[in-house]
Design an enzyme around this catalytic site. Structure first.
Site, PDB file in Angstrom:
ATOM      1  CB  SER A  54       5.428  -4.194   7.752  1.00 53.10           C
ATOM      2  OG  SER A  54       4.849  -4.680   8.886  1.00 53.10           O
ATOM      3  CG  ASP A  89       5.152  -2.488   2.864  1.00 52.62           C
ATOM      4  OD1 ASP A  89       5.670  -1.940   2.050  1.00 52.62           O
ATOM      5  OD2 ASP A  89       4.196  -2.576   3.578  1.00 52.62           O
ATOM      6  CG  HIS A  90       6.771   1.229   4.317  1.00 50.40           C
ATOM      7  ND1 HIS A  90       7.089   2.563   3.944  1.00 50.40           N
ATOM      8  CD2 HIS A  90       5.632   0.918   3.998  1.00 50.40           C
ATOM      9  CE1 HIS A  90       5.830   2.878   3.396  1.00 50.40           C
ATOM     10  NE2 HIS A  90       4.913   1.936   3.361  1.00 50.40           N
ATOM     11  CD  GLU A 141       7.362   6.482   0.683  1.00 49.26           C
ATOM     12  OE1 GLU A 141       7.242   5.207   0.848  1.00 49.26           O
ATOM     13  OE2 GLU A 141       6.876   7.318   1.472  1.00 49.26           O
ATOM     14  CG  HIS A 183       0.545   3.716   5.245  1.00 50.25           C
ATOM     15  ND1 HIS A 183       1.684   4.351   5.455  1.00 50.25           N
ATOM     16  CD2 HIS A 183       0.758   2.964   4.251  1.00 50.25           C
ATOM     17  CE1 HIS A 183       2.783   3.874   4.285  1.00 50.25           C
ATOM     18  NE2 HIS A 183       1.897   3.019   3.613  1.00 50.25           N
ATOM     19  N   GLY A 184      -3.776   3.138   6.369  1.00 52.38           N
ATOM     20  CA  GLY A 184      -4.886   3.085   7.474  1.00 52.38           C
ATOM     21  C   GLY A 184      -6.012   3.425   6.862  1.00 52.38           C
ATOM     22  CG  HIS A 212       2.858   2.679  -0.075  1.00 49.33           C
ATOM     23  ND1 HIS A 212       3.431   1.654   0.773  1.00 49.33           N
ATOM     24  CD2 HIS A 212       3.769   2.552  -1.312  1.00 49.33           C
ATOM     25  CE1 HIS A 212       4.782   1.246   0.293  1.00 49.33           C
ATOM     26  NE2 HIS A 212       4.778   1.695  -0.990  1.00 49.33           N
ATOM     27  N   GLY A 213      -1.044   2.607   0.825  1.00 48.85           N
ATOM     28  CA  GLY A 213      -2.500   2.981   1.392  1.00 48.85           C
ATOM     29  C   GLY A 213      -3.691   2.666   0.590  1.00 48.85           C
ATOM     30  N   GLY A 214      -3.745   1.656  -0.111  1.00 51.85           N
ATOM     31  CA  GLY A 214      -4.692   1.126  -1.090  1.00 51.85           C
ATOM     32  C   GLY A 214      -6.009   0.639  -0.258  1.00 51.85           C
TER      33      GLY A 214
HETATM   34  P1  13P Z   1      -3.238   0.338   4.025  1.00 46.56           P
HETATM   35  O1  13P Z   1      -3.033  -0.133   5.310  1.00 46.56           O
HETATM   36  O2  13P Z   1      -3.900   1.651   4.064  1.00 46.56           O
HETATM   37  O3  13P Z   1      -3.904  -0.533   3.245  1.00 46.56           O
HETATM   38  O4  13P Z   1      -1.827   0.584   3.346  1.00 46.56           O
HETATM   39  C1  13P Z   1      -0.871  -0.563   3.131  1.00 46.56           C
HETATM   40  C2  13P Z   1       0.253  -0.190   2.446  1.00 46.56           C
HETATM   41  O5  13P Z   1       0.677   0.897   2.075  1.00 46.56           O
HETATM   42  C3  13P Z   1       1.472  -0.933   2.929  1.00 46.56           C
HETATM   43  O6  13P Z   1       2.741  -0.504   2.515  1.00 46.56           O
END
Ligand code: 13P
Length: 294
Positions: A54, A89-90, A141, A183-184, A212-214
């Site tokens: 990131s 990332d992003h 995205e 995310h998170g 994302h947000g896996g």
């Molecule tokens: P998490 O922190 O929820 O795993 O998300 C990671 C993410 O999507 C990074 O781009």
């Protein structure tokens, strides 16, 4: 700078995953321990690997050149033979994407989710043109991912299939879309990914999709999402939690105290977290279906 041949763009591995109905893990890195643990775990299990960086983590580690230099060095010193992608990332601006590419990143995400769709298209196009010249893959995205990632806050809007079609036509290699993911850590009252939205985006995009947000999505939902086109899964929080919890145990057992020996040596102090990252990688890539697919 000389680049190690194992650093590849993500075009082929994502296209293969999309066809083969599995997902390649994108794991965010924060430092040497993170990168080394993931590379060793990927190599030991013959699993393709995307190292996500990131903008915040990049700044923390020193900058794009430091990160690219560290990863290229590790690829050579650890004799890595699996394909490894170094991915921004992003990326928040066209300039960031270009800087990452110039430093040797093999893949970039341009996150235009904070822009109007028209501006997102204009800027994504600019990133694609630059990336193509350097044989770098591009993630775009649509919609937005909820929650916060390194200070970037999203409201969580569903992606629109029409926009998916339009942005894919620019020549991107994979697409992130808001499908109810966050995310998170997921709040207690969070129910599910929206599979209808995912299905429609998959039909429109006909390209590898990115979840994302896996971290913390129930296994059955992840597996279902993979059948509907998800071929890259981004994980950050889960590795951070695993690292912190293992480190906490070590300290609570007072192994870092000088009266108990040399456990305060950072190479010892950071080792439980290092092992926890490998364990988490092994567990997640098993259910993503990418284990052994290098
Ligand atoms: P998490 O922190 O929820 O795993 O998300 C990671 C993410 O999507 C990074 O781009």
């Amino acid at each position: 700078m000389k680049y190690h041949k194992q650093l590849v763009n993500a075009k082929e591995i994502i296209a293969k995953a999309y066809k083969g109905k599995y997902a390649v893990g994108h794991f965010n890195i924060n430092n040497l321990e993170w990168a080394k643990a993931l590379l060793e775990a990927g190599q030991a299990s013959n699993t393709p690997l995307i190292l996500g960086v990131s903008e915040g983590a990049n700044k923390y580690m020193g900058g794009f050149k430091t990160v690219a230099g560290m990863i290229n060095g590790l690829l050579e010193d650890l004799k890595i033979t699996i394909p490894v992608v170094l991915h921004l990332d992003h990326g928040q601006s066209v300039e960031s994407c270009k800087n990452a590419i110039d430093a040797g990143f093999s893949s970039v995400m341009f996150d235009g989710s904070h822009l109007s769709f028209e501006d997102n298209i204009v800027k994504t196009k600019e990133v694609v043109a630059y990336a193509k010249k350097h044989n770098v893959s591009v993630e775009a995205e649509i919609g937005s991912i909820g929650g916060e990632e390194d200070g970037v806050i999203g409201n969580g809007e569903f992606g629109d299939p029409k926009e998916a079609k339009e942005i894919v036509a620019l020549g991107i290699d994979f697409l992130a879309a808001g499908i109810g993911n966050i995310h998170g850590q997921y709040p207690e009252n969070w129910k599910s990914l929206n599979f209808d939205v995912l299905k429609n985006i998959n039909t429109a995009a006909n390209k590898g999709l990115v979840l994302h947000g896996g971290s913390g999505i129930p296994q059955d939902q992840v597996k279902k999402a993979i059948t509907l086109g998800i071929s890259k899964i981004n994980v950050n929080t889960e590795l951070q939690l695993a690292f912190a919890s293992a480190t906490r145990k070590y300290i609570e057992a007072k192994k870092d105290l000088p009266e108990n020996g040399k456990g305060f040596d950072p190479r010892k102090l950071l080792n439980p977290g290092f092992v926890a990252i490998k364990d988490t990688f092994n567990e997640l890539t098993t259910w993503f279906g990418s284990k052994g697919k290098a």
